[in-house]
Design an enzyme around this catalytic site. Structure first.
Site, mmCIF file in Angstrom:
data_model
loop_
_atom_site.group_PDB
_atom_site.id
_atom_site.type_symbol
_atom_site.label_atom_id
_atom_site.label_comp_id
_atom_site.label_asym_id
_atom_site.label_seq_id
_atom_site.Cartn_x
_atom_site.Cartn_y
_atom_site.Cartn_z
ATOM 1 C CE LYS A 309 -8.618 -2.506 0.369
ATOM 2 N NZ LYS A 309 -7.744 -3.449 1.107
ATOM 3 C CE LYS A 338 -4.819 -3.735 -6.057
ATOM 4 N NZ LYS A 338 -5.639 -4.388 -7.076
ATOM 5 C CG ASP A 339 -2.887 -8.534 -0.072
ATOM 6 O OD1 ASP A 339 -2.694 -8.073 -1.211
ATOM 7 O OD2 ASP A 339 -2.510 -9.655 0.286
ATOM 8 C CE LYS A 340 -9.242 -7.053 8.266
ATOM 9 N NZ LYS A 340 -9.949 -7.930 9.229
ATOM 10 C CD GLN A 432 -3.637 -13.197 -0.646
ATOM 11 O OE1 GLN A 432 -3.182 -14.277 -0.289
ATOM 12 N NE2 GLN A 432 -2.873 -12.207 -1.077
#
Length: 701
Positions: A309, A338-340, A432
């Site tokens: 993604k 997971k990070d954006k 985050q």
């Protein structure tokens, strides 16, 4: 608590463990500048194409040399010295390794159902699956239990336990369970969330009051082996009352597994009619139950895949996939968030969806900046934490010196990277984790849930930002009116979580009970995420406080991890040790072994100023009586331990000009404003790249 505000300000700020100057730069200029690739439990990068099922190990694997290939356990053959040690301990505990037949007495030849070869394999497996130190400690634990029993003294207090640590592979756990029981029939093994705990077998001790120790040992080996169509025969017995007691014991304790019958001893003398008790497995019941369980398992379809993604929030991606596949978000399982603002690769498993169905939507989800590949059928879902770590490829642009620093920028960068490479960084949870930059952080919602304030938690969730866009206008409307139906008409379709909550609130109402039902529209992993966020915030504050008052010294009352191979937060209580005054004086431990508890009902706290700090903070937040269980939301939070310091693995880097990937010759002039850093490294599970970079750069993002 006095001075709450000052207390929070003083100890919630993050600190550093290294003393270099650092440098400035821009992180995440674009998602492609921050690439995250999950490393699975077998040490493989999940973006690599594979036809093999994930998280499956069919045999004992050797331990590779580098982090990205490293397994949880140290697999090595027993040295001759280790073998001698084990032989000595075996003699002490009087375990017979020579006679491993499942029978006693005169019918040994005729009823030989022994598994000598199998037990040799299990003994080898025990030496292979456990490192030398754990093997020695297990032998010593067994010896201590046996000596205690032989001394006729009772085991007082809670039953003693010994942990073998977490064994992530199911097949390896099964082998280890059986290997321990075969070598030490007077011990039992219990599984706790992939951890294997060894305890005294009190039923073995009870049977020893009725039969010889040799018979008891062979009987429990027979039970553990579970060999189909096998039987076990006790020694001949002329005493009817005694035989009755043995029958009663076996049927009471193991009647659902085996049955007993008495037969005249073969070739007995009519004047001395000995009778033997024979035990055999209830074959039909056992087979039927096994077939029944297998048929139930076959009904559930699990499809594994790798998700790529880009610039997309994890929960938003899952929600979109759920809509396209006609399932609900809770049908998806994954090992970590997971990070954006990044390009991320991670393993996932979805229930009730065939590989063919998932392949059908490949083109459609590309519009959402998602791709799925490595699609294949598997046997089970994933769980949070079921990964080895993450690999990062990161570009930091526009590198500059810190203000008023005139030292050569290249030297500063080299100094910083080498310093953190060898000394590590403070293992904070990253920003985050808390939704930094937003009015309401996820930890505030978690605190409300822990306190049972369900309506407040919902309102916090819908608190709008100071932005005039459709999402925030819908949130503002909801807080003003509590009109869930009207808000649904305003909330954009892609806000899957918000819409799920609103649909439940429309159905059940904005009452305490209605809000409880609304939270159930989120999968368990999403609900508990908020509570974990609160626990993470407190851990960050605790780490800052601990380092502020004690620095890198290991002091009396600290908690240290004794598991040298522990790469994650999930080591058991038995591996956590309270530092003594003598150990502090002798500098027995290093700061890299110090752990702090992540809040939960099963953790212990330091016995020094840090432990008192935890009590004060829980009181400050109204949780002094909290058991870290939220039964209304079916959430239990056992807690865990987290090392205060961590180090990056396999770190490499390259300096480059903005438009030239080659570093220019030494001595040539480079405009610092155009200098960029490409840095790659691996981190253990639950470690944050932004936190590692913060330590390197001495710069908050």
């Amino acid at each position: 608590m006095e001075g709450d505000t000052d207390f929070r300000k003083r100890f919630s700020s993050l600190c550093f463990i290294t003393d270099h100057v650092g440098f400035l730069g821009t992180l995440k200029s674009s998602p492609s500048d921050f690439v995250v690739i999950e490393i699975d439990e077998q040490g493989q990068l999940v973006n690599k194409a594979t036809d093999e099922p994930i998280y499956k190990v069919s045999q004992v694997l050797p331990e590779p040399n580098n982090f990205a290939k490293k397994t949880k356990l140290g697999f090595q053959n027993l040295s001759s010295e280790e073998g001698n040690n084990q032989q000595q301990v075996s003699t002490l505990v009087q375990c017979s390794d020579d006679d491993q037949n499942h029978h006693c007495g005169s019918e040994k030849k005729d009823t030989n159902d022994g598994t000598s070869k199998g037990e040799e394999e299990k003994a080898y497996a025990l030496g292979s699956l456990l490192d030398e130190k754990t093997n020695e400690l297990l032998d010593q634990f067994a010896c201590d239990i046996k000596e205690k029993w032989n001394s006729k003294s009772e085991l007082t207090g809670p039953s003693p336990e010994f942990s073998l640590g977490r064994i992530l592979d199911k097949n390896q756990r099964a082998i280890l369970h059986s290997a321990v029981r075969q070598k030490f029939p007077f011990l039992i093994t219990v599984g706790k969330n992939s951890e294997i705990v060894v305890k005294p077998n009190l039923e073995y001790k009870e049977l020893c009051h009725l039969v010889s120790e040799e018979e008891a040992s062979d009987f429990f080996k027979y039970l553990d082996a579970k060999k189909e169509n096998s039987k076990f025969t006790f020694k001949p017995d002329t005493n009817k009352d005694h035989r009755k007691a043995v029958h009663h014991f076996v049927n009471k304790k193991f009647g659902n597994l085996v049955e007993t019958k008495s037969f005249p001893e073969a070739n007995y003398n009519a004047g001395n009619p000995n009778t033997v008790i024979t035990v055999r497995f209830r074959e039909k019941v056992h087979k039927h139950r096994k077939r029944s369980v297998e048929s139930q398992e076959r009904k559930v379809i699990y499809t594994a895949f790798t998700l790529r993604k880009e610039n997309l929030e994890m929960f938003e991606a899952v929600g979109f996939l759920a809509v396209k596949l006609g399932v609900i978000p809770s049908d998806f399982s994954y090992a970590g968030l997971k990070d954006k603002k990044a390009i991320t690769y991670q393993a996932m498993v979805v229930r009730k969806v065939t590989p063919e169905r998932l392949k059908d939507i490949e083109k459609e989800i590309e519009k959402k900046r998602m791709n799925v590949f490595n699609i294949r059928s598997v046997d089970d879902s994933l769980r949070l934490g079921q990964l080895k770590g993450n690999h990062f490829d990161i570009v930091i642009r526009n590198l500059k010196n810190q203000i008023n620093d005139s030292v050569n920028l290249r030297d500063r960068i080299l100094e910083a990277i080498e310093n953190v490479k060898h000394k590590g960084f403070v293992n904070y949870y990253g920003p985050q984790r808390f939704g930094m930059g937003k009015k309401v952080h996820t930890d505030q919602i978690g605190l409300a849930l822990l306190k049972g304030e369900m309506v407040k938690a919902v309102k916090l969730f819908f608190t709008p930002e100071d932005l005039d866009d459709p999402v925030n206008r819908a949130k503002k409307y909801f807080l003003q009116t509590e009109d869930a139906k009207g808000t649904l008409s305003l909330m954009p379709e892609f806000k899957v979580r918000e819409r799920a909550l609103l649909e439940s609130l429309h159905r059940f109402g904005m009452t305490e009970e209605g809000c409880i039902q609304a939270w159930f529209s989120f999968p368990h992993s999403m609900r508990i995420f908020y509570i974990h966020a609160y626990s993470s915030k407190i851990w960050n504050e605790a780490a800052s406080y601990r380092l502020a008052i004690y620095g890198s010294r290991v002091v009396e009352g600290d908690l240290v991890c004794l598991d040298e191979d522990g790469d994650d937060e999930h080591f058991p209580n038995s591996k956590v040790h309270l530092v003594t005054e003598e150990e502090e004086s002798a500098n027995t431990y290093t700061a890299h072994q110090v752990v702090l508890p992540v809040l939960g009902y099963s953790v212990q706290y330091p016995k020094n100023k840090v432990g008192l700090w935890y009590q004060e903070v829980l009181s400050r937040d109204g949780l002094q009586m909290c058991r870290f269980k939220v039964p209304t939301l079916k959430m239990n939070v056992p807690g865990c331990y987290r090392k205060i310091l961590k180090q990056p693995h396999n770190l490499s880097y390259q300096l480059m000009e903005e438009h030239d990937t080659d570093v220019k010759a030494e001595g040539s002039y480079i405009d610092e404003a155009t200098l960029s850093l490409l840095i790659s490294f691996d981190l253990d599970a639950s470690c944050y790249a932004t936190v590692c970079l913060r330590e390197i750069m001495k710069h908050d993002f």
